[in-house]
Design a protein around this motif. Structure first.
Motif, PDB file in Angstrom:
ATOM      1  N   PRO A  45       8.659  10.683   6.584  1.00 38.03           N
ATOM      2  CA  PRO A  45       7.247  10.481   6.882  1.00 38.03           C
ATOM      3  C   PRO A  45       6.899   9.030   6.535  1.00 38.03           C
ATOM      4  CG  PRO A  45       7.577  12.417   5.494  1.00 38.03           C
ATOM      5  CD  PRO A  45       8.876  11.690   5.561  1.00 38.03           C
ATOM      6  N   SER A  46       6.177   8.371   7.434  1.00 33.22           N
ATOM      7  CA  SER A  46       5.924   6.936   7.263  1.00 33.22           C
ATOM      8  C   SER A  46       4.537   6.586   7.767  1.00 33.22           C
ATOM      9  CB  SER A  46       6.943   6.129   8.084  1.00 33.22           C
ATOM     10  OG  SER A  46       8.264   6.478   7.738  1.00 33.22           O
ATOM     11  N   PHE A  47       3.999   5.524   7.197  1.00 28.49           N
ATOM     12  CA  PHE A  47       2.776   4.961   7.762  1.00 28.49           C
ATOM     13  C   PHE A  47       2.875   3.451   7.752  1.00 28.49           C
ATOM     14  CE2 PHE A  47       1.711   5.485   3.264  1.00 28.49           C
ATOM     15  CZ  PHE A  47       0.945   4.380   2.935  1.00 28.49           C
ATOM     16  N   ALA A  48       2.280   2.857   8.771  1.00 30.07           N
ATOM     17  CA  ALA A  48       2.288   1.401   8.920  1.00 30.07           C
ATOM     18  C   ALA A  48       0.934   0.852   8.500  1.00 30.07           C
ATOM     19  CB  ALA A  48       2.583   1.013  10.365  1.00 30.07           C
ATOM     20  N   VAL A  49       0.964  -0.307   7.868  1.00 28.23           N
ATOM     21  CA  VAL A  49      -0.250  -0.954   7.392  1.00 28.23           C
ATOM     22  C   VAL A  49      -0.310  -2.393   7.890  1.00 28.23           C
ATOM     23  CG1 VAL A  49      -0.421   0.452   5.296  1.00 28.23           C
ATOM     24  CG2 VAL A  49       0.857  -1.694   5.235  1.00 28.23           C
ATOM     25  N   ASP A  50      -1.515  -2.950   7.848  1.00 29.29           N
ATOM     26  CA  ASP A  50      -1.702  -4.373   8.115  1.00 29.29           C
ATOM     27  C   ASP A  50      -1.087  -5.114   6.930  1.00 29.29           C
ATOM     28  OD1 ASP A  50      -2.923  -7.002   7.839  1.00 29.29           O
ATOM     29  OD2 ASP A  50      -4.282  -6.386   9.431  1.00 29.29           O
ATOM     30  N   GLU A  51      -0.055  -5.878   7.195  1.00 29.59           N
ATOM     31  CA  GLU A  51       0.687  -6.533   6.112  1.00 29.59           C
ATOM     32  C   GLU A  51      -0.167  -7.530   5.332  1.00 29.59           C
ATOM     33  OE1 GLU A  51       5.056  -8.566   5.366  1.00 29.59           O
ATOM     34  OE2 GLU A  51       4.334  -8.301   7.414  1.00 29.59           O
ATOM     35  N   ALA A  52      -1.074  -8.225   6.015  1.00 32.04           N
ATOM     36  CA  ALA A  52      -1.931  -9.194   5.330  1.00 32.04           C
ATOM     37  C   ALA A  52      -2.850  -8.494   4.324  1.00 32.04           C
ATOM     38  CB  ALA A  52      -2.756  -9.984   6.343  1.00 32.04           C
ATOM     39  N   VAL A  53      -3.337  -7.320   4.689  1.00 30.73           N
ATOM     40  CA  VAL A  53      -4.173  -6.547   3.758  1.00 30.73           C
ATOM     41  C   VAL A  53      -3.312  -6.012   2.621  1.00 30.73           C
ATOM     42  CG1 VAL A  53      -5.626  -4.501   3.492  1.00 30.73           C
ATOM     43  CG2 VAL A  53      -5.861  -5.951   5.518  1.00 30.73           C
ATOM     44  N   TRP A  54      -2.150  -5.449   2.960  1.00 30.39           N
ATOM     45  CA  TRP A  54      -1.238  -4.900   1.942  1.00 30.39           C
ATOM     46  C   TRP A  54      -0.937  -5.939   0.864  1.00 30.39           C
ATOM     47  CZ3 TRP A  54       0.642  -0.221   0.674  1.00 30.39           C
ATOM     48  CH2 TRP A  54       1.786  -0.149  -0.122  1.00 30.39           C
ATOM     49  N   ASP A  55      -0.702  -7.178   1.291  1.00 30.49           N
ATOM     50  CA  ASP A  55      -0.368  -8.246   0.351  1.00 30.49           C
ATOM     51  C   ASP A  55      -1.503  -8.535  -0.638  1.00 30.49           C
ATOM     52  OD1 ASP A  55       2.128  -8.559   1.497  1.00 30.49           O
ATOM     53  OD2 ASP A  55       1.540 -10.281   2.725  1.00 30.49           O
ATOM     54  N   GLN A  56      -2.732  -8.183  -0.283  1.00 28.17           N
ATOM     55  CA  GLN A  56      -3.892  -8.434  -1.141  1.00 28.17           C
ATOM     56  C   GLN A  56      -4.167  -7.300  -2.138  1.00 28.17           C
ATOM     57  OE1 GLN A  56      -5.666 -11.388  -1.017  1.00 28.17           O
ATOM     58  NE2 GLN A  56      -3.992 -11.950   0.351  1.00 28.17           N
ATOM     59  N   LEU A  57      -3.502  -6.167  -1.952  1.00 25.65           N
ATOM     60  CA  LEU A  57      -3.801  -4.988  -2.767  1.00 25.65           C
ATOM     61  C   LEU A  57      -2.991  -4.952  -4.051  1.00 25.65           C
ATOM     62  CD1 LEU A  57      -3.789  -2.327   0.087  1.00 25.65           C
ATOM     63  CD2 LEU A  57      -5.758  -3.545  -0.880  1.00 25.65           C
ATOM     64  N   ASP A  58      -3.609  -4.424  -5.105  1.00 28.62           N
ATOM     65  CA  ASP A  58      -2.881  -4.254  -6.361  1.00 28.62           C
ATOM     66  C   ASP A  58      -2.065  -2.949  -6.303  1.00 28.62           C
ATOM     67  OD1 ASP A  58      -4.613  -2.093  -6.940  1.00 28.62           O
ATOM     68  OD2 ASP A  58      -5.862  -3.305  -8.255  1.00 28.62           O
ATOM     69  N   LEU A  59      -1.213  -2.766  -7.285  1.00 25.91           N
ATOM     70  CA  LEU A  59      -0.319  -1.610  -7.304  1.00 25.91           C
ATOM     71  C   LEU A  59      -1.094  -0.294  -7.319  1.00 25.91           C
ATOM     72  CD1 LEU A  59       2.507  -0.395  -7.390  1.00 25.91           C
ATOM     73  CD2 LEU A  59       2.445  -0.652  -9.888  1.00 25.91           C
ATOM     74  N   ASN A  60      -2.176  -0.215  -8.072  1.00 27.65           N
ATOM     75  CA  ASN A  60      -2.948   1.025  -8.139  1.00 27.65           C
ATOM     76  C   ASN A  60      -3.504   1.416  -6.775  1.00 27.65           C
ATOM     77  OD1 ASN A  60      -2.515   1.389 -10.884  1.00 27.65           O
ATOM     78  ND2 ASN A  60      -4.375   0.296 -11.461  1.00 27.65           N
ATOM     79  N   THR A  61      -3.995   0.441  -6.022  1.00 30.78           N
ATOM     80  CA  THR A  61      -4.553   0.730  -4.701  1.00 30.78           C
ATOM     81  C   THR A  61      -3.445   1.104  -3.732  1.00 30.78           C
ATOM     82  OG1 THR A  61      -6.382  -0.781  -5.142  1.00 30.78           O
ATOM     83  CG2 THR A  61      -6.007  -0.165  -2.852  1.00 30.78           C
ATOM     84  N   ARG A  62      -2.315   0.415  -3.795  1.00 29.24           N
ATOM     85  CA  ARG A  62      -1.181   0.756  -2.939  1.00 29.24           C
ATOM     86  C   ARG A  62      -0.702   2.189  -3.237  1.00 29.24           C
ATOM     87  NH1 ARG A  62       2.586  -4.684  -3.348  1.00 29.24           N
ATOM     88  NH2 ARG A  62       1.262  -6.032  -2.071  1.00 29.24           N
ATOM     89  N   THR A  63      -0.623   2.523  -4.518  1.00 31.58           N
ATOM     90  CA  THR A  63      -0.211   3.866  -4.915  1.00 31.58           C
ATOM     91  C   THR A  63      -1.217   4.902  -4.432  1.00 31.58           C
ATOM     92  OG1 THR A  63       0.968   2.987  -6.833  1.00 31.58           O
ATOM     93  CG2 THR A  63       0.384   5.330  -6.892  1.00 31.58           C
ATOM     94  N   ALA A  64      -2.487   4.581  -4.524  1.00 29.53           N
ATOM     95  CA  ALA A  64      -3.528   5.496  -4.050  1.00 29.53           C
ATOM     96  C   ALA A  64      -3.404   5.745  -2.548  1.00 29.53           C
ATOM     97  CB  ALA A  64      -4.910   4.950  -4.391  1.00 29.53           C
ATOM     98  N   MET A  65      -3.014   4.730  -1.797  1.00 25.74           N
ATOM     99  CA  MET A  65      -2.796   4.922  -0.360  1.00 25.74           C
ATOM    100  C   MET A  65      -1.663   5.927  -0.133  1.00 25.74           C
ATOM    101  SD  MET A  65      -3.207   1.141   1.291  1.00 25.74           S
ATOM    102  CE  MET A  65      -2.977   1.722   2.968  1.00 25.74           C
ATOM    103  N   ALA A  66      -0.579   5.794  -0.882  1.00 19.13           N
ATOM    104  CA  ALA A  66       0.545   6.718  -0.743  1.00 19.13           C
ATOM    105  C   ALA A  66       0.139   8.134  -1.160  1.00 19.13           C
ATOM    106  CB  ALA A  66       1.739   6.232  -1.567  1.00 19.13           C
ATOM    107  N   GLU A  67      -0.636   8.251  -2.220  1.00 21.38           N
ATOM    108  CA  GLU A  67      -1.116   9.559  -2.665  1.00 21.38           C
ATOM    109  C   GLU A  67      -2.020  10.197  -1.616  1.00 21.38           C
ATOM    110  OE1 GLU A  67      -2.926   8.330  -6.316  1.00 21.38           O
ATOM    111  OE2 GLU A  67      -1.161   8.827  -7.498  1.00 21.38           O
ATOM    112  N   THR A  68      -2.870   9.390  -1.006  1.00 20.53           N
ATOM    113  CA  THR A  68      -3.751   9.898   0.038  1.00 20.53           C
ATOM    114  C   THR A  68      -2.926  10.373   1.229  1.00 20.53           C
ATOM    115  OG1 THR A  68      -5.569   8.473  -0.680  1.00 20.53           O
ATOM    116  CG2 THR A  68      -5.689   9.325   1.570  1.00 20.53           C
ATOM    117  N   PHE A  69      -1.921   9.590   1.621  1.00 18.82           N
ATOM    118  CA  PHE A  69      -1.030   9.984   2.712  1.00 18.82           C
ATOM    119  C   PHE A  69      -0.341  11.304   2.373  1.00 18.82           C
ATOM    120  CE2 PHE A  69       3.220   9.542   4.843  1.00 18.82           C
ATOM    121  CZ  PHE A  69       2.775   9.603   6.155  1.00 18.82           C
TER     122      PHE A  69
END
Length: 112
Positions: A51-75
């Motif tokens: 299972p995979s999801f694609a993100v806008d890389e420029a936005v991803w680069d601006q996010l901290d680890l907690n927000t990135r993890t929250a995206m994965a948890e939401t997925f």
């Protein structure tokens, strides 16, 4: 065009953590839909049998680890629901490059 900082702030709100709260699929789907509308999440599906999801890389680069993890948890909540986990999932660029691997068993995001 929205600035990257404003967009990063938006995604922080959209992808609020589901681990602190019980997985609510309806709320997770609403957050996920907003992220898609904003062009932060570019799509989801199976890639190389994961299972995979694609993100806008420029936005991803601006996010901290907690927000990135929250995206994965939401997925995980959207895909697996409240009673299950995704043993593994991946976060990709629009071109298919792996940005991170989600380990649903350990609830950890391995940034590449």
């Amino acid at each position: 065009m929205k600035s990257l900082i404003a967009t990063a702030g938006l995604i922080a709100g959209i992808a609020m953590t589901t681990s602190a709260l019980a997985c609510d699929p309806s709320a997770a789907e609403e957050r996920w839909g907003k992220a898609e509308e904003e062009g932060i999440v570019l799509g989801a599906g199976m890639v190389n049998d994961l299972p995979s999801f694609a993100v806008d890389e420029a936005v991803w680069d601006q996010l901290d680890l907690n927000t990135r993890t929250a995206m994965a948890e939401t997925f995980e909540c959207v895909i697996a629901g409240p009673e299950s986990i995704l043993a593994k999932a991946q976060v990709l660029t629009n071109g298919g490059e792996v940005l991170a691997i989600w380990d649903g068993i350990d609830q950890e995001l391995d940034i590449k």
